[in-house]
Design an enzyme around this catalytic site. Sequence first.
Site, PDB file in Angstrom:
ATOM      1  N   LYS A 204     -50.764  66.895 -21.355  1.00  0.00           N
ATOM      2  CA  LYS A 204     -50.194  67.938 -22.225  1.00  0.00           C
ATOM      3  C   LYS A 204     -50.462  69.315 -21.637  1.00  0.00           C
ATOM      4  O   LYS A 204     -49.569  70.131 -21.505  1.00  0.00           O
ATOM      5  CB  LYS A 204     -50.802  67.797 -23.626  1.00  0.00           C
ATOM      6  CG  LYS A 204     -50.263  68.793 -24.628  1.00  0.00           C
ATOM      7  CD  LYS A 204     -50.780  68.478 -26.022  1.00  0.00           C
ATOM      8  CE  LYS A 204     -50.443  69.594 -26.986  1.00  0.00           C
ATOM      9  NZ  LYS A 204     -50.918  69.347 -28.343  1.00  0.00           N
ATOM     10  N   GLU A 210     -59.833  65.279 -14.976  1.00  0.00           N
ATOM     11  CA  GLU A 210     -59.668  63.890 -14.547  1.00  0.00           C
ATOM     12  C   GLU A 210     -58.248  63.639 -14.040  1.00  0.00           C
ATOM     13  O   GLU A 210     -58.044  63.060 -12.963  1.00  0.00           O
ATOM     14  CB  GLU A 210     -59.930  62.917 -15.721  1.00  0.00           C
ATOM     15  CG  GLU A 210     -61.366  62.830 -16.179  1.00  0.00           C
ATOM     16  CD  GLU A 210     -61.688  63.821 -17.282  1.00  0.00           C
ATOM     17  OE1 GLU A 210     -61.028  64.890 -17.369  1.00  0.00           O
ATOM     18  OE2 GLU A 210     -62.606  63.534 -18.066  1.00  0.00           O
ATOM     19  N   GLY A 265     -52.238  65.363 -28.843  1.00  0.00           N
ATOM     20  CA  GLY A 265     -52.428  64.371 -27.775  1.00  0.00           C
ATOM     21  C   GLY A 265     -52.456  62.942 -28.292  1.00  0.00           C
ATOM     22  O   GLY A 265     -51.738  62.063 -27.802  1.00  0.00           O
ATOM     23  N   ARG A 266     -53.271  62.686 -29.311  1.00  0.00           N
ATOM     24  CA  ARG A 266     -53.426  61.310 -29.796  1.00  0.00           C
ATOM     25  C   ARG A 266     -52.265  60.869 -30.695  1.00  0.00           C
ATOM     26  O   ARG A 266     -52.274  59.748 -31.193  1.00  0.00           O
ATOM     27  CB  ARG A 266     -54.775  61.150 -30.498  1.00  0.00           C
ATOM     28  CG  ARG A 266     -55.024  62.113 -31.638  1.00  0.00           C
ATOM     29  CD  ARG A 266     -56.501  62.145 -32.030  1.00  0.00           C
ATOM     30  NE  ARG A 266     -56.794  63.230 -32.952  1.00  0.00           N
ATOM     31  CZ  ARG A 266     -57.032  64.480 -32.594  1.00  0.00           C
ATOM     32  NH1 ARG A 266     -56.984  64.837 -31.321  1.00  0.00           N
ATOM     33  NH2 ARG A 266     -57.313  65.410 -33.496  1.00  0.00           N
ATOM     34  N   GLU A 351     -61.524  60.993 -33.350  1.00  0.00           N
ATOM     35  CA  GLU A 351     -61.231  62.340 -32.862  1.00  0.00           C
ATOM     36  C   GLU A 351     -60.593  63.173 -33.975  1.00  0.00           C
ATOM     37  O   GLU A 351     -60.792  64.377 -34.051  1.00  0.00           O
ATOM     38  CB  GLU A 351     -60.299  62.256 -31.652  1.00  0.00           C
ATOM     39  CG  GLU A 351     -60.418  63.446 -30.713  1.00  0.00           C
ATOM     40  CD  GLU A 351     -59.749  63.177 -29.387  1.00  0.00           C
ATOM     41  OE1 GLU A 351     -60.408  62.632 -28.487  1.00  0.00           O
ATOM     42  OE2 GLU A 351     -58.562  63.493 -29.245  1.00  0.00           O
ATOM     43  N   HIS A 382     -67.769  35.330 -31.422  1.00  0.00           N
ATOM     44  CA  HIS A 382     -68.835  34.776 -30.584  1.00  0.00           C
ATOM     45  C   HIS A 382     -69.714  35.891 -30.026  1.00  0.00           C
ATOM     46  O   HIS A 382     -70.459  35.680 -29.066  1.00  0.00           O
ATOM     47  CB  HIS A 382     -68.228  33.956 -29.447  1.00  0.00           C
ATOM     48  CG  HIS A 382     -67.418  32.810 -29.970  1.00  0.00           C
ATOM     49  ND1 HIS A 382     -67.939  31.538 -30.115  1.00  0.00           N
ATOM     50  CD2 HIS A 382     -66.141  32.760 -30.445  1.00  0.00           C
ATOM     51  CE1 HIS A 382     -66.994  30.751 -30.623  1.00  0.00           C
ATOM     52  NE2 HIS A 382     -65.910  31.473 -30.843  1.00  0.00           N
ATOM     53  N   LYS A 510     -64.643  69.205 -21.752  1.00  0.00           N
ATOM     54  CA  LYS A 510     -63.827  69.656 -20.627  1.00  0.00           C
ATOM     55  C   LYS A 510     -64.505  70.810 -19.891  1.00  0.00           C
ATOM     56  O   LYS A 510     -64.339  70.971 -18.691  1.00  0.00           O
ATOM     57  CB  LYS A 510     -62.425  70.048 -21.105  1.00  0.00           C
ATOM     58  CG  LYS A 510     -61.588  68.837 -21.552  1.00  0.00           C
ATOM     59  CD  LYS A 510     -60.140  69.196 -21.858  1.00  0.00           C
ATOM     60  CE  LYS A 510     -59.371  67.972 -22.338  1.00  0.00           C
ATOM     61  NZ  LYS A 510     -57.949  68.175 -22.519  1.00  0.00           N
TER      62      LYS A 510
HETATM   63  C1  G6Q Z   1     -56.092  64.032 -27.948  1.00  0.00           C
HETATM   64  C2  G6Q Z   1     -57.075  64.828 -27.260  1.00  0.00           C
HETATM   65  C3  G6Q Z   1     -57.409  64.340 -25.883  1.00  0.00           C
HETATM   66  C4  G6Q Z   1     -56.343  64.649 -24.848  1.00  0.00           C
HETATM   67  C5  G6Q Z   1     -56.930  64.421 -23.463  1.00  0.00           C
HETATM   68  C6  G6Q Z   1     -55.928  64.684 -22.366  1.00  0.00           C
HETATM   69  O1  G6Q Z   1     -55.667  64.271 -29.051  1.00  0.00           O
HETATM   70  O2  G6Q Z   1     -56.700  66.147 -27.254  1.00  0.00           O
HETATM   71  O3  G6Q Z   1     -57.663  62.968 -25.866  1.00  0.00           O
HETATM   72  O4  G6Q Z   1     -55.212  63.881 -25.044  1.00  0.00           O
HETATM   73  O5  G6Q Z   1     -58.044  65.222 -23.290  1.00  0.00           O
HETATM   74  O6  G6Q Z   1     -55.426  65.984 -22.435  1.00  0.00           O
HETATM   75  P1  G6Q Z   1     -54.168  66.395 -21.610  1.00  0.00           P
HETATM   76  O7  G6Q Z   1     -53.016  65.576 -22.060  1.00  0.00           O
HETATM   77  O8  G6Q Z   1     -53.974  67.862 -21.850  1.00  0.00           O
HETATM   78  O9  G6Q Z   1     -54.480  66.098 -20.164  1.00  0.00           O
END
Ligand code: G6Q
Length: 544
Positions: A204, A210, A265-266, A351, A382, A510
């Site tokens: 996003k 990462e 994001g989620r 989150e 199990h 981050k």
């Molecule tokens: C989701 C969070 C988080 C995010 C990641 C990746 O709601 O904000 O999980 O999606 O940190 O972020 P980017 O899509 O900006 O790389």
Amino acid sequence: MSSLTHSPAWLALQSQQKIMAPLHLRDLFQKNPQRFNELSLQFDSILLDYSKQLIDHETVRLLINLANQQQLSNWITRMFSGDKINSTEHRAALHIALRGQSPVEIDGTNVMPEVERVLKQMEKLVSEVQNGQRVGYSGKTFTDIVNIGIGGSDLGPVMVTEALKPYRLPGITPHFISNIDGTQLADVLQHLDPASTLFVVASKTFTTLETITNACSARQWFLSKGGSEKDIAKHFVAVSTNRSAVENFGINPDNMFEFWDWVGGRYSLWSAIGLPIALAVGMDHFYELLAGAHEMDQHFATAPFDKNLPVMLALVGIWQVNFLGIAAHAILPYDQSMHRFPAYLQQLEMESNGKRVTRDGEVVDYATGAIVWGEPGTNGQHAFYQLLHQGTQAVSADFLAPCQSHHLIGLHHRMLLANFFAQTEALMTGKNTQEVRTELEAQGMDKEAIAQLLPHKIFPGNRFTTSILFKKLDPRTLGALIALYEHKVFVQSVIWNINPFDQWGVELGKQLAGKILSELEQNIPVVLHDASTNGLINFFKTNQ
Ligand code: G6Q
């Protein structure tokens, strides 16, 4: 005390807890044979049974009073009409628009034309990859899609492509790289041919350490294995809200699939973040997924609260967390293809609702988001079910299963479901002293041995579960199930008066590592942190 915990609806539920707590579900079922009919709901092919919760009509009535007191209807209207309900980021939360809620305006602009534009762009790429119009640099058709993203830009697509494996298009395999640990990158890339691999860089913000690091390493790999700089345009596409960062990275804006700040994001798998899903299962199935979610959206927005699946799932959770004091919640899908569903919900729930202050910034004096984890059945049986049956920590659980399997092999599916039903029944009824004694006597055990073993074989029961059965795990049903949980989380946030759409805890993560990374690169001992952190960093430096 906050206004919530001394509000009339909250106090009434506290009194109700005193009435319900001494009761046992086994007795409640014995007294009322209609309990299942009265405390279960159905929407389309999804059945939600909450009769194995320590709940009765009066509790439901009081929980709905609480929802009304917290103005749930008003909040639902606000979300659906594009209000900026994500107040700390001044953003709307309009994932419902991505699955066809129309028209929706933000600041007077209808967002739907943009949503449709990107869907068409996705359709074009998916069909070009499928019919071989778009090929790799040497003319090979694409056989592998590698999504590079993390968190919300990873978990949804992974979970859905796994869950919809039976719907996958032949000839295309999706892969996912999320972790900064190079092990995952190396594992995925070692089997791939760069000439037939398409990378989707999904972020996003397009600033996530990462993702950008993994994307740079993937580009290096591509160049070192035969691809050239000019071939990058054919093999790398981006999904983001940040056009300039995508360009700076070297991806042609024509290969960028846009989404918008009003998609959290989620909550983003419904947007272009779902591109790896569409590439893996085809656009028709992606549209089916959206349609299933849209149907659940409509149900959520219109059904009365006591007939509303997301609302009731949420209120049962509120009863557990805030009145029965159950902080842990297990997600137990009896479907191997849903093996990433618990991890997906873990992010969605923890989150969103893992918050300690209200929308106005006041520290809460009540519990918020539950601790969510899980594994597919029967594997979990199990492993950790021992604690669910006989441990001292209270855990609630959602059991989920399809009535029909995609794989009709012998009696497997019936055996799977037999375990589902047996576990939920056993967690509810337990096994009392008399039952254990009778069982051991029938085995011919002597009195002394029985006395020794008996306490170990007692199951108190009264362990609370919700069962969610559905006809078949098809794209439409999966879309509805995900939306069910999204709206559950929203309803709980309204009750708790917290913002479920921000994630300052993630933002902290981050920033932190960046500072320490530069210290790891210097060849001198670190002294500026607390003693433990200094000690750990210095141990790493001498042993790396
Ligand atoms: C989701 C969070 C988080 C995010 C990641 C990746 O709601 O904000 O999980 O999606 O940190 O972020 P980017 O899509 O900006 O790389």
